[in-house]
Scaffold this active site. Sequence first.
Site, PDB file in Angstrom:
ATOM      1  N   GLY A 264       0.719  -1.146  -0.110  1.00  0.00           N
ATOM      2  CA  GLY A 264       0.087   0.083  -0.013  1.00  0.00           C
ATOM      3  C   GLY A 264       0.638   1.233   0.052  1.00  0.00           C
TER       4      GLY A 264
ATOM      5  CB  SER B  36      -6.481  15.556   7.261  1.00  0.00           C
ATOM      6  OG  SER B  36      -7.708  15.545   6.651  1.00  0.00           O
ATOM      7  CB  SER B  37      -4.411  10.900   5.335  1.00  0.00           C
ATOM      8  OG  SER B  37      -5.240  10.731   6.503  1.00  0.00           O
TER       9      SER B  37
ATOM     10  N   GLY C 124       1.233   4.511  -0.674  1.00  0.00           N
ATOM     11  CA  GLY C 124       1.045   5.753  -0.689  1.00  0.00           C
ATOM     12  C   GLY C 124       2.089   6.645  -0.284  1.00  0.00           C
TER      13      GLY C 124
ATOM     14  CE  LYS D 258      -5.933   6.351   2.418  1.00  0.00           C
ATOM     15  NZ  LYS D 258      -5.516   7.507   3.283  1.00  0.00           N
TER      16      LYS D 258
ATOM     17  CE  LYS E 128      -0.770  10.239  13.141  1.00  0.00           C
ATOM     18  NZ  LYS E 128      -0.242   9.145  12.248  1.00  0.00           N
TER      19      LYS E 128
ATOM     20  CG  ASN F 233      -4.981  10.868  12.757  1.00  0.00           C
ATOM     21  OD1 ASN F 233      -4.404  12.057  12.280  1.00  0.00           O
ATOM     22  ND2 ASN F 233      -4.678   9.524  12.903  1.00  0.00           N
TER      23      ASN F 233
ATOM     24  CG  ASN G  66      -3.922   7.506   9.902  1.00  0.00           C
ATOM     25  OD1 ASN G  66      -3.131   7.790  10.638  1.00  0.00           O
ATOM     26  ND2 ASN G  66      -4.455   8.113   8.895  1.00  0.00           N
TER      27      ASN G  66
END
Length: 296
Positions: A7, A248-249, A9, A76, A179, A183, A102
């Site tokens: 993944g 933000s993502s 990204g 994700k 975290k 977020n 996340n």
Amino acid sequence: MKVAVMGAGAVGCYFGGMLARAGHHVTLVARPQHVEAIRDGGLRMETRQFDERVALQAGTDAAAARDADLVLFCVKSLDTEAAGRQLREVLRPGALVLCLQNGVDNADRLRTVLPDHEVAAAVVYVATEMAGPGHLKHHGRGELVVEPARGIETVVQALVASGVPTEVSPDVRSALWLKLVLNCAFNAVSAIAQKPYGFTVAGTGIPEVIRDVIDECLAVAKADGVTLAVDPHEAARKLVETMPTQSSSTAQDLARGKPTEIDFLNGYVVRRGEALGIATPANRVLWALVKLLERK
């Protein structure tokens, strides 16, 4: 080391790219447009310290991780189990899977589909984005906090030698929750406004919204038996100071018409709050608004 980035990204390209620059054999598993660009001209890493093209391998299939000693797991959160099942078919015994995601429960979820492999959680502090196919843009920070696991010391040494500050913490759950709180405070607001952190916190009423979101998260964390070692209100202020231009993502996902991770951020706090009898109205509103925007 032989490293695969599952993944790849913005987060995966940054840490995989840093390891590749240091001489490790890195293969990125990414979307076709990124793979094609990287195969043609390498990964462009535009950071605060350097702007160069890094040579590494890239593919679109999990089979590229077959010989990896280390897998940086960067998909994700909604894809955790599916990507884990793909890895299960190809990973060699002894490979370490490091979750750079996340949310607070990805490593636990991944262990259910990779019961025969070592899985470790990591807390990621980095501001990055993909500025185009094969083009990584780094806005700031770039450190990791990882939990103890078999073989983790070798990985930490390699990361530190590659320019990635990394520490092992026996209380990664607390760090993951911190975290998560940050977020929850910033991601949805940045996504709704489609603006970076520095812009959003100057909005009328937004500092109070952020305060309410953080207080709700703290109440849920306390009820869940989690004690944060750092004051999240102060951490939120420092985040804006260090990354004022970062979006933000969640904002980046919405801008590209992609599903977000909001179910695993504010949505997770809402679900845990319901289970523990804690009201979370501010988190619920942000979660619901981002879900509505996803439908657009």
